[in-house]
Design a protein around this motif. Structure first.
Motif, mmCIF file in Angstrom:
data_model
loop_
_atom_site.group_PDB
_atom_site.id
_atom_site.type_symbol
_atom_site.label_atom_id
_atom_site.label_comp_id
_atom_site.label_asym_id
_atom_site.label_seq_id
_atom_site.Cartn_x
_atom_site.Cartn_y
_atom_site.Cartn_z
ATOM 1 N N ARG A 68 -19.572 -6.996 -22.344
ATOM 2 C CA ARG A 68 -18.768 -7.027 -22.386
ATOM 3 C C ARG A 68 -18.668 -5.283 -22.201
ATOM 4 O O ARG A 68 -17.314 -5.065 -21.869
ATOM 5 N N ALA A 69 -19.823 -5.023 -21.215
ATOM 6 C CA ALA A 69 -20.159 -3.759 -20.901
ATOM 7 C C ALA A 69 -19.927 -3.831 -19.710
ATOM 8 O O ALA A 69 -18.822 -2.432 -19.443
ATOM 9 N N CYS A 70 -18.864 -4.366 -19.038
ATOM 10 C CA CYS A 70 -17.831 -3.870 -17.626
ATOM 11 C C CYS A 70 -16.561 -3.530 -18.118
ATOM 12 O O CYS A 70 -16.120 -3.285 -17.459
ATOM 13 N N GLU A 71 -16.454 -3.588 -19.842
ATOM 14 C CA GLU A 71 -14.624 -3.674 -20.005
ATOM 15 C C GLU A 71 -14.938 -2.173 -20.380
ATOM 16 O O GLU A 71 -13.534 -1.160 -19.872
ATOM 17 N N GLY A 262 -23.245 -6.362 -35.889
ATOM 18 C CA GLY A 262 -22.547 -5.658 -34.214
ATOM 19 C C GLY A 262 -22.296 -6.951 -33.866
ATOM 20 O O GLY A 262 -20.317 -7.019 -33.694
ATOM 21 N N GLY A 263 -21.882 -8.434 -34.205
ATOM 22 C CA GLY A 263 -21.380 -9.170 -33.098
ATOM 23 C C GLY A 263 -20.487 -10.105 -33.881
ATOM 24 O O GLY A 263 -19.146 -10.370 -33.265
ATOM 25 N N CYS A 264 -21.284 -9.892 -35.681
ATOM 26 C CA CYS A 264 -19.717 -9.934 -35.580
ATOM 27 C C CYS A 264 -18.995 -9.357 -37.037
ATOM 28 O O CYS A 264 -17.603 -9.354 -36.219
ATOM 29 N N GLY A 265 -18.896 -8.222 -36.639
ATOM 30 C CA GLY A 265 -17.959 -7.173 -36.300
ATOM 31 C C GLY A 265 -17.180 -7.268 -35.219
ATOM 32 O O GLY A 265 -15.667 -7.203 -35.323
ATOM 33 N N SER A 319 -26.164 -2.100 -29.832
ATOM 34 C CA SER A 319 -25.820 -3.747 -30.220
ATOM 35 C C SER A 319 -25.171 -3.207 -28.924
ATOM 36 O O SER A 319 -23.239 -2.906 -29.423
ATOM 37 N N CYS A 320 -24.169 -4.133 -28.177
ATOM 38 C CA CYS A 320 -23.135 -4.121 -27.175
ATOM 39 C C CYS A 320 -21.969 -4.826 -27.897
ATOM 40 O O CYS A 320 -21.455 -3.867 -27.177
ATOM 41 N N HIS A 321 -21.823 -5.698 -29.072
ATOM 42 C CA HIS A 321 -20.381 -5.757 -30.013
ATOM 43 C C HIS A 321 -20.069 -4.392 -30.224
ATOM 44 O O HIS A 321 -19.268 -4.402 -30.550
ATOM 45 N N PRO A 348 -33.572 5.661 -22.076
ATOM 46 C CA PRO A 348 -32.803 5.394 -21.344
ATOM 47 C C PRO A 348 -32.242 3.721 -21.015
ATOM 48 O O PRO A 348 -32.547 3.000 -21.329
ATOM 49 N N GLU A 349 -30.761 4.195 -19.837
ATOM 50 C CA GLU A 349 -30.069 3.225 -20.026
ATOM 51 C C GLU A 349 -29.738 1.934 -21.418
ATOM 52 O O GLU A 349 -29.892 0.846 -21.488
ATOM 53 N N ALA A 350 -29.869 2.880 -22.202
ATOM 54 C CA ALA A 350 -29.468 1.821 -23.513
ATOM 55 C C ALA A 350 -28.396 1.489 -23.728
ATOM 56 O O ALA A 350 -28.239 0.131 -24.357
ATOM 57 N N HIS A 351 -28.058 1.149 -22.815
ATOM 58 C CA HIS A 351 -26.174 0.489 -22.215
ATOM 59 C C HIS A 351 -26.278 -0.634 -22.455
ATOM 60 O O HIS A 351 -25.303 -1.552 -22.446
ATOM 61 N N MET A 352 -27.675 -1.136 -22.289
ATOM 62 C CA MET A 352 -27.681 -2.053 -21.176
ATOM 63 C C MET A 352 -27.890 -3.117 -22.027
ATOM 64 O O MET A 352 -28.850 -3.095 -23.055
#
Lengths: 428, 472
Positions: A68-71, A262-265, A319-321, A348-352
């Motif tokens: 959901r990085a696109c959001e 992160g994912g469960c949250g 965590s992406c979530h 660098p690019e940690a958000h990926m």
């Protein structure tokens, strides 16, 4: 049960500007438009209009990590999560129509019975603990017996953490009370797989919350959050689990429900979306979702009793979530910076996304490893002593990454909670 | 197309050894059927080229078999420049990004066509330089696409647009020949300036396979201020007064009342919702020079009856001010999803008049029109918000857009400041260029591309073509 439908209306919010392309790990690593958020949204729209078949839709939807990085980067706030979930649900329902009976039974067992059942998972984990502690693991590795496993399972076997035996977890306190009047009353969400594979992190989390002045309670009626089921399109099962959790926590008057996963949250904070069309549940789900927070949100409100300096070069793989769904970016960073002696170097690019994404790294091993290798190129650039994570899936994946680059001697992977506990000298 | 798709696939496989770079599955083909404008056209095949040799061979093959080829970057275009309107081959160049060389002595960058525009600027910054053209999609769009469309951006006011920076190109012609235009020097008067002809030709004359672009020293400092006005005509006057006071701001952006209100409702930033318009002004250069220029900008705005002013003292405050401008897009599409972003441009002196005309058009066709954009260079962005599923509304929008174009041309301006003509604005070309002007352009096209295989259906209107803003 109503026939699931694609989120067709939501696709019209996409103006196809393409701003999501550079944020999408699968577009960046695979380089084709069908593997981008914009491409997938268009495919869902076309499938809903009957211009392409469901089977045309299946490949690109399966390969989406759901990070959901696109959001976060979308300038028109497209609800990609809803579009993706609707596609998964529809495709799963289609698949079930033609699925051989034994496969269906096995999937049902895993999703409906196994993950939500701490007993069944516990038997599995006892086996895992036995395997690790008796030396069977070493033996299997030394004798190369391990090589009979396919490569992908071998990879994760190596990255597996030391599992606490079931006795230890069973003996864990159900209540943690600070010495003074508690600042907050907290219900702790333990998670299912988390509490087996990483129960140590749960234990440390509760002790940290206690040290920060909170009262922590573990209620036994809680169950699996339903994230894995949801990501597989098993919406009915997810809803059932959600209702069970809402009911369980409603009975107590907690200020917050806290987790370290992160994912469960991310699943828990979206129960309101999951149950928005069920009049009896919508309001209750909303109230429950609002109470759920990541542990970093609570701990960053207080001064932790640090007693030990940690002179290490650390970096953080979010965590992406946690970042993209829960939208908690600053809190973990604030906590890391507060550790005495710490040398923080941004990744660098940690958000990926790291390519872990639930069970993605097992189902789509090659795609996942390609994404991971991109991540590790960035890790190599900064050569950290420690990589901090905030989700067990990312944790395992980063351990695999460190092994792939041969850096397991140099770089350690820890959950944020473990590092904070060490700096506070909190023991298990 | 003078050849069967299977046969074309076989011949392309001889050129591109890596089979994963030839896409033929339905889900792939439909994913290359659109861009950020309107309309959807499914190609027969998609090829991801990674070298000049490959592009040249593909063009030779296509020319021989009369197959249309559509060069494509990341398809962020707003005018339909990359749409495969007649089927054929989509030539995806977005994955070809292996070269990004900065030469700090010659002050140039040499790049492959698929390099992301913002990456050029980021790389230049490390050498104390910058690549000024900054379309708002710079972090997504490729330099190849920017060159083809001659993209601009906020910094265009002070620094110019893409064409002002490109000095050399390698181009594959529609017949599959490789040519080099210009070079690495600022001064070069040898022969026709084909570089400038190719830039902005929207992929109709050749496929750009390498570019040499100029870099500029990075300014020492920047400073941002927000000035508020009771009505939009005052704001327009302020723009004229600032620009005639001997100062060229690096950015000069305007937001009208509708966009201010939309942003504030979307995310409260404390913007003045009763204001008629506000200007966001960025100055760059030597810090001491900026201090002085800042005062002169304030004086100019005061003369135009400025209601309020706010100067950002820290980097955070600066970001906060620009946030307002960034949030306009998400804020205005909350009610209805379709955003028609126009870029009709008028001479600076006509900015206040253009505003008045836009307000009349808004009333006349009863459309949700908001104005924000690069006020300083007359490149206003009137945006109409609609729902493309509502066909009646879209017909009104189409008429309103047509009238916006007429107003711009009437005031001595142009159809398009930076988005290009593509398919969308082709029907209006003759209005601006005249019959002879348009015919001359067609003759240039024919001499480069005798079989009309490169990006057909663009720029030049087809008989009876009208503006269509729906997808079906």
């Amino acid at each position: 049960m109503t026939e699931p439908k694609l989120a067709y209306e939501e696709t019209f919010d996409c103006v196809q500007c393409g701003y999501c392309l550079p944020a999408c790990p699968t577009y960046v690593s695979m380089g084709s438009e069908a593997q981008s958020p914009r491409g997938r949204i268009n495919l869902v729209k076309m499938a809903a209009e009957g211009k392409i078949t469901y089977s045309e839709l299946e490949g690109p939807i399966d390969l989406c990590l759901g990070c959901r990085a696109c959001e976060v980067v979308c300038p028109t706030n497209v609800q990609y999560g809803r579009i993706l979930d609707s596609a998964k649900e529809v495709l799963q329902a289609e698949k079930k129509k033609t699925m051989p009976k034994h496969v269906k039974l096995f999937q049902d067992f895993m999703f409906k019975k196994s993950f939500p059942s701490s007993k069944i998972l516990s038997v599995g984990s006892a086996g895992l603990a036995f395997y690790q502690k008796t030396g069977l693991q070493t033996l299997a590795r030394k004798t190369k017996m391990i090589n009979i496993l396919p490569e992908k399972l071998r990879t994760f076997e190596r990255a597996m953490p030391k599992v606490e035996g079931p006795m230890k977890r069973r003996n864990r306190a159900k209540q943690y009370e600070p010495t003074k009047q508690p600042k907050l009353h907290i219900g702790f969400f333990v998670g299912c797989i988390m509490d087996v594979m990483f129960s140590e992190i749960n234990t440390l989390s509760m002790k940290l919350l206690e040290a920060a002045g909170c009262e922590v309670t573990v209620i036994k009626e809680q169950t699996c959050c339903g994230a894995l089921q949801h990501h597989s399109g098993e919406t009915d099962t997810t809803k059932r689990l959600a209702k069970q959790n809402i009911e369980a926590f409603e009975k107590h008057n907690f200020d917050y429900v806290v987790n370290s996963i992160g994912g469960c949250g991310a699943m828990l904070v979206e129960y309101d979306i999951l149950l928005e069309n069920e009049p009896d549940w919508a309001e209750r789900a909303k109230a429950f979702a609002a109470k759920n927070v990541d542990i970093s949100v609570i701990l960053s409100k207080f001064d932790l009793p640090f007693t030990k300096e940690i002179h290490q070069k650390v970096t953080y793989q979010p965590s992406c979530h946690l970042s993209n769904v829960q939208r908690k970016v600053e809190e973990p960073l604030k906590l890391i910076h507060s550790i005495p002696g710490i040398d923080f170097v941004p990744l660098p690019e940690a958000h990926m996304c790291c390519g872990s994404a639930g069970t993605y790294n097992i189902e789509h091993y090659d795609a996942s490893m390609k994404i991971l290798d991109n991540k590790m190129d960035n890790v190599k650039e900064i050569e950290p002593d420690i990589i901090i994570t905030t989700n067990p899936g990312c944790h395992l994946q980063m351990k695999v990454g460190v092994e792939r680059t041969g850096d397991e001697e140099r770089t350690q992977v820890v959950h944020l909670v473990q590092l904070l506990a060490e700096a506070c000298e909190i023991q298990l | 197309m003078g050849i069967k798709t299977e046969e074309l696939h076989t011949l392309l496989s001889e050129i591109i050894q890596d089979e994963t770079r030839i896409l033929t599955e339905t889900f792939d083909l439909v994913s290359y059927s659109f861009d950020a404008s309107f309309g959807s056209f499914t190609p027969d095949i998609v090829v991801q080229a990674m070298s000049t040799t490959e592009v040249a061979a593909i063009m030779k093959l296509a020319n021989q078999h009369n197959v249309a080829v559509y060069p494509r970057g990341q398809a962020t275009g707003l005018s339909g420049g990359s749409l495969p309107v007649h089927g054929g081959i989509v030539l995806d160049l977005s994955q070809w990004n292996d070269q990004l060389d900065i030469d700090p002595i010659d002050m140039v960058a040499t790049v492959s066509p698929g390099v992301i525009t913002a990456d050029i600027n980021d790389a230049a910054m490390k050498e104390g330089l910058m690549y000024p053209p900054d379309p708002s999609s710079a972090h997504v769009s490729t330099i190849g696409g920017n060159l083809a469309e001659n993209s601009g951006g906020p910094r265009g006011l002070k620094y110019g647009v893409t064409k002002d920076y490109v000095i050399g190109l390698e181009v594959v012609t529609p017949e599959g020949e490789v040519i080099r235009t210009g070079g690495r020097t600022i001064k070069n008067v040898t022969g026709f300036d084909l570089t400038k002809l190719i830039v902005g030709s929207e992929g109709t004359l050749g496929v750009i396979t390498e570019a040499t672009v100029r870099l500029h020293p990075k300014p020492l400092a920047t400073k941002t201020m927000m000035t508020v006005f009771h009505n939009i005509v005052d704001a327009g006057k302020a723009v004229t007064l600032i620009l005639t006071s001997g100062i060229v701001p690096s950015k000069l952006e305007i937001m009208d009342n509708a966009s201010i209100v939309a942003v504030e409702e979307y995310e409260p930033l404390g913007l003045p919702t009763d204001a008629g318009a506000l200007l966001l002004i960025e100055l760059d250069g030597h810090p001491r020079a900026i201090e002085d220029e800042m005062e002169r900008v304030k004086e100019a705005c005061t003369k135009a009856h400025m209601a309020d002013v706010q100067v950002a003292e820290t980097a955070e405050e600066e970001q906060e001010l620009w946030k307002a401008r960034k949030l306009v897009s998400p804020a205005i599409v909350r009610e209805k999803p379709t955003k028609i972003s126009e870029d009709a441009t008028v001479p600076r002196s006509k900015i206040p008049e253009m505003f008045e005309r836009l307000m009349v058009i808004k009333e006349k066709y009863d459309v949700d029109l908001v104005v924000f954009g690069h006020a300083g260079d007359g490149n206003l962005h009137p945006n109409i918000i609609a729902d493309k599923r509502d066909h009646e509304e879209m017909r009104r929008v189409e008429q309103a857009v047509g009238e916006i174009f007429e107003a711009a041309v009437d005031l001595g301006g142009t159809l398009s400041g930076e988005h290009g003509i593509g398919t969308l604005k082709a029907p209006f070309m003759e209005m601006e260029l005249g019959e002879v002007g348009l015919d001359l352009m067609k003759r240039i096209k024919t001499s480069w591309d005798p079989n009309n295989i490169l990006n057909p259906g663009k720029i030049f209107p087809e008989p009876g073509q009208k503006l269509v803003l729906t997808d079906d």
